[in-house]
Design a protein around this motif. Structure first.
Motif, PDB file in Angstrom:
ATOM      1  N   UNK A 136       6.649   3.878  -7.704  1.00 29.99           N
ATOM      2  CA  UNK A 136       7.252   3.430  -6.447  1.00 29.99           C
ATOM      3  C   UNK A 136       6.766   2.028  -6.108  1.00 29.99           C
ATOM      4  N   UNK A 137       5.455   1.819  -6.201  1.00 28.56           N
ATOM      5  CA  UNK A 137       4.864   0.512  -5.894  1.00 28.56           C
ATOM      6  C   UNK A 137       5.409  -0.556  -6.837  1.00 28.56           C
ATOM      7  N   UNK A 138       5.527  -0.224  -8.109  1.00 33.42           N
ATOM      8  CA  UNK A 138       6.035  -1.182  -9.094  1.00 33.42           C
ATOM      9  C   UNK A 138       7.482  -1.570  -8.777  1.00 33.42           C
ATOM     10  N   UNK A 139       8.298  -0.590  -8.422  1.00 33.52           N
ATOM     11  CA  UNK A 139       9.699  -0.859  -8.102  1.00 33.52           C
ATOM     12  C   UNK A 139       9.823  -1.743  -6.864  1.00 33.52           C
ATOM     13  N   UNK A 140       9.071  -1.421  -5.817  1.00 33.77           N
ATOM     14  CA  UNK A 140       9.115  -2.234  -4.598  1.00 33.77           C
ATOM     15  C   UNK A 140       8.583  -3.640  -4.881  1.00 33.77           C
ATOM     16  N   UNK A 141       7.542  -3.742  -5.698  1.00 28.50           N
ATOM     17  CA  UNK A 141       7.020  -5.050  -6.075  1.00 28.50           C
ATOM     18  C   UNK A 141       8.047  -5.885  -6.818  1.00 28.50           C
ATOM     19  N   UNK A 142       8.815  -5.245  -7.688  1.00 31.85           N
ATOM     20  CA  UNK A 142       9.872  -5.952  -8.417  1.00 31.85           C
ATOM     21  C   UNK A 142      10.947  -6.462  -7.447  1.00 31.85           C
ATOM     22  N   UNK A 143      11.302  -5.629  -6.457  1.00 30.02           N
ATOM     23  CA  UNK A 143      12.291  -6.048  -5.462  1.00 30.02           C
ATOM     24  C   UNK A 143      11.791  -7.271  -4.710  1.00 30.02           C
TER      25      UNK A 143
ATOM     26  N   UNK B 223       0.870  -1.176   0.000  1.00 32.77           N
ATOM     27  CA  UNK B 223       0.000   0.000   0.000  1.00 32.77           C
ATOM     28  C   UNK B 223       0.904   1.223   0.000  1.00 32.77           C
ATOM     29  N   UNK B 224       0.555   2.206  -0.797  1.00 38.67           N
ATOM     30  CA  UNK B 224       1.342   3.435  -0.835  1.00 38.67           C
ATOM     31  C   UNK B 224       0.412   4.630  -0.794  1.00 38.67           C
ATOM     32  N   UNK B 225       0.779   5.601   0.021  1.00 34.91           N
ATOM     33  CA  UNK B 225       0.044   6.863   0.088  1.00 34.91           C
ATOM     34  C   UNK B 225       1.027   7.994  -0.106  1.00 34.91           C
ATOM     35  N   UNK B 226       0.580   9.001  -0.819  1.00 30.91           N
ATOM     36  CA  UNK B 226       1.429  10.150  -1.091  1.00 30.91           C
ATOM     37  C   UNK B 226       0.736  11.407  -0.589  1.00 30.91           C
ATOM     38  N   UNK B 227       1.476  12.192   0.170  1.00 26.06           N
ATOM     39  CA  UNK B 227       0.983  13.473   0.664  1.00 26.06           C
ATOM     40  C   UNK B 227       2.065  14.507   0.383  1.00 26.06           C
ATOM     41  N   UNK B 228       1.899  15.235  -0.695  1.00 22.91           N
ATOM     42  CA  UNK B 228       2.921  16.217  -1.071  1.00 22.91           C
ATOM     43  C   UNK B 228       4.215  15.514  -1.426  1.00 22.91           C
ATOM     44  N   UNK B 229       5.286  15.851  -0.695  1.00 23.00           N
ATOM     45  CA  UNK B 229       6.594  15.240  -0.939  1.00 23.00           C
ATOM     46  C   UNK B 229       6.792  13.966  -0.136  1.00 23.00           C
ATOM     47  N   UNK B 230       5.848  13.619   0.738  1.00 23.37           N
ATOM     48  CA  UNK B 230       5.988  12.451   1.610  1.00 23.37           C
ATOM     49  C   UNK B 230       5.264  11.245   1.029  1.00 23.37           C
ATOM     50  N   UNK B 231       5.867  10.077   1.244  1.00 23.75           N
ATOM     51  CA  UNK B 231       5.294   8.815   0.776  1.00 23.75           C
ATOM     52  C   UNK B 231       5.301   7.834   1.943  1.00 23.75           C
ATOM     53  N   UNK B 232       4.174   7.171   2.156  1.00 24.68           N
ATOM     54  CA  UNK B 232       4.075   6.136   3.181  1.00 24.68           C
ATOM     55  C   UNK B 232       3.850   4.801   2.481  1.00 24.68           C
ATOM     56  N   UNK B 233       4.728   3.848   2.746  1.00 29.57           N
ATOM     57  CA  UNK B 233       4.604   2.499   2.179  1.00 29.57           C
ATOM     58  C   UNK B 233       4.296   1.521   3.292  1.00 29.57           C
ATOM     59  N   UNK B 234       3.313   0.662   3.058  1.00 33.53           N
ATOM     60  CA  UNK B 234       3.002  -0.439   3.965  1.00 33.53           C
ATOM     61  C   UNK B 234       3.130  -1.716   3.149  1.00 33.53           C
ATOM     62  N   UNK B 235       4.014  -2.565   3.590  1.00 36.76           N
ATOM     63  CA  UNK B 235       4.317  -3.782   2.836  1.00 36.76           C
ATOM     64  C   UNK B 235       4.111  -4.987   3.739  1.00 36.76           C
ATOM     65  N   UNK B 236       3.377  -5.959   3.252  1.00 35.02           N
ATOM     66  CA  UNK B 236       3.210  -7.235   3.954  1.00 35.02           C
ATOM     67  C   UNK B 236       3.760  -8.297   3.007  1.00 35.02           C
ATOM     68  N   UNK B 237       4.861  -8.917   3.417  1.00 33.73           N
ATOM     69  CA  UNK B 237       5.531  -9.853   2.513  1.00 33.73           C
ATOM     70  C   UNK B 237       6.116 -11.040   3.281  1.00 33.73           C
ATOM     71  N   UNK B 238       6.570 -12.008   2.503  1.00 38.78           N
ATOM     72  CA  UNK B 238       7.216 -13.187   3.064  1.00 38.78           C
ATOM     73  C   UNK B 238       8.558 -12.783   3.668  1.00 38.78           C
TER      74      UNK B 238
ATOM     75  N   UNK C 229       5.753  -7.319   8.301  1.00 41.47           N
ATOM     76  CA  UNK C 229       4.920  -6.140   8.087  1.00 41.47           C
ATOM     77  C   UNK C 229       5.878  -4.954   8.144  1.00 41.47           C
ATOM     78  N   UNK C 230       6.099  -4.295   7.006  1.00 39.86           N
ATOM     79  CA  UNK C 230       7.084  -3.222   6.896  1.00 39.86           C
ATOM     80  C   UNK C 230       6.373  -1.901   6.631  1.00 39.86           C
ATOM     81  N   UNK C 231       6.694  -0.887   7.409  1.00 37.53           N
ATOM     82  CA  UNK C 231       6.187   0.473   7.192  1.00 37.53           C
ATOM     83  C   UNK C 231       7.378   1.381   6.940  1.00 37.53           C
ATOM     84  N   UNK C 232       7.334   2.096   5.818  1.00 36.17           N
ATOM     85  CA  UNK C 232       8.429   2.997   5.461  1.00 36.17           C
ATOM     86  C   UNK C 232       7.845   4.373   5.153  1.00 36.17           C
TER      87      UNK C 232
END
Length: 139
Positions: free
Chosen positions: A127-134, A60-75, A109-112
């Motif tokens: 951003x989401x696509x790049x993190x998904x590729x990683x 999940x990604x949210x953008x507020x101006x110059x700030x980005x919040x990523x929430x990732x749930x992964x193996x 559960x990663x929050x960045x």
């Protein structure tokens, strides 16, 4: 009596203004939130996402101006946070805060929180696509 009526009218007008403002902000939040599963980007209309241990990574990604919040749930994978942060820095995103919580013994559960550096035309989808590729390359 006229003074009380005037105050009530002003209060009603202000309440209507606040209700309209809440609607606008909720719509902006809905538009700003992006969710990806299996590298397909999907707009999450209701603001919720359920993940189970067997499911692929959820981002999940949210953008507020110059700030980005990523929430990732992964193996759970060795060095995954370092890889994600490295890719984010390549995208000129400065990581302000990162928090990793083990969710069971098999997933993370990663929050960045990151901030766009300089004048960036980077979109949340990129951003989401790049993190998904990683995450896919780490699996």
């Amino acid at each position: 009596m006229d003074k009380e009526i005037y105050v009530l009218e002003k209060a009603i007008t202000y309440m209507k203004y606040l209700q309209e403002r809440v609607k606008i902000l909720e719509e902006q939040t809905r538009k700003a939130e992006i969710v990806t599963k299996n590298s397909q980007v999907v707009v999450d209309d209701n603001g919720s996402s359920s993940t189970e241990l067997q499911q692929p990574p959820a981002i999940k990604a949210r953008e507020y101006g110059k700030n980005v919040l990523l929430r990732i749930h992964c193996k759970k994978s060795k060095g995954i946070l370092v890889k994600i942060i490295g890719e984010m820095e390549k995208l000129n995103l400065g990581v302000v805060n990162a928090c990793v919580v083990a969710f069971g013994s098999l997933s993370l559960d990663i929050n960045i929180t990151a901030e766009k550096e300089k004048e960036s035309s980077l979109t949340v989808n990129e951003i989401v696509q790049t993190v998904g590729d990683v995450l896919q390359n780490a699996a």
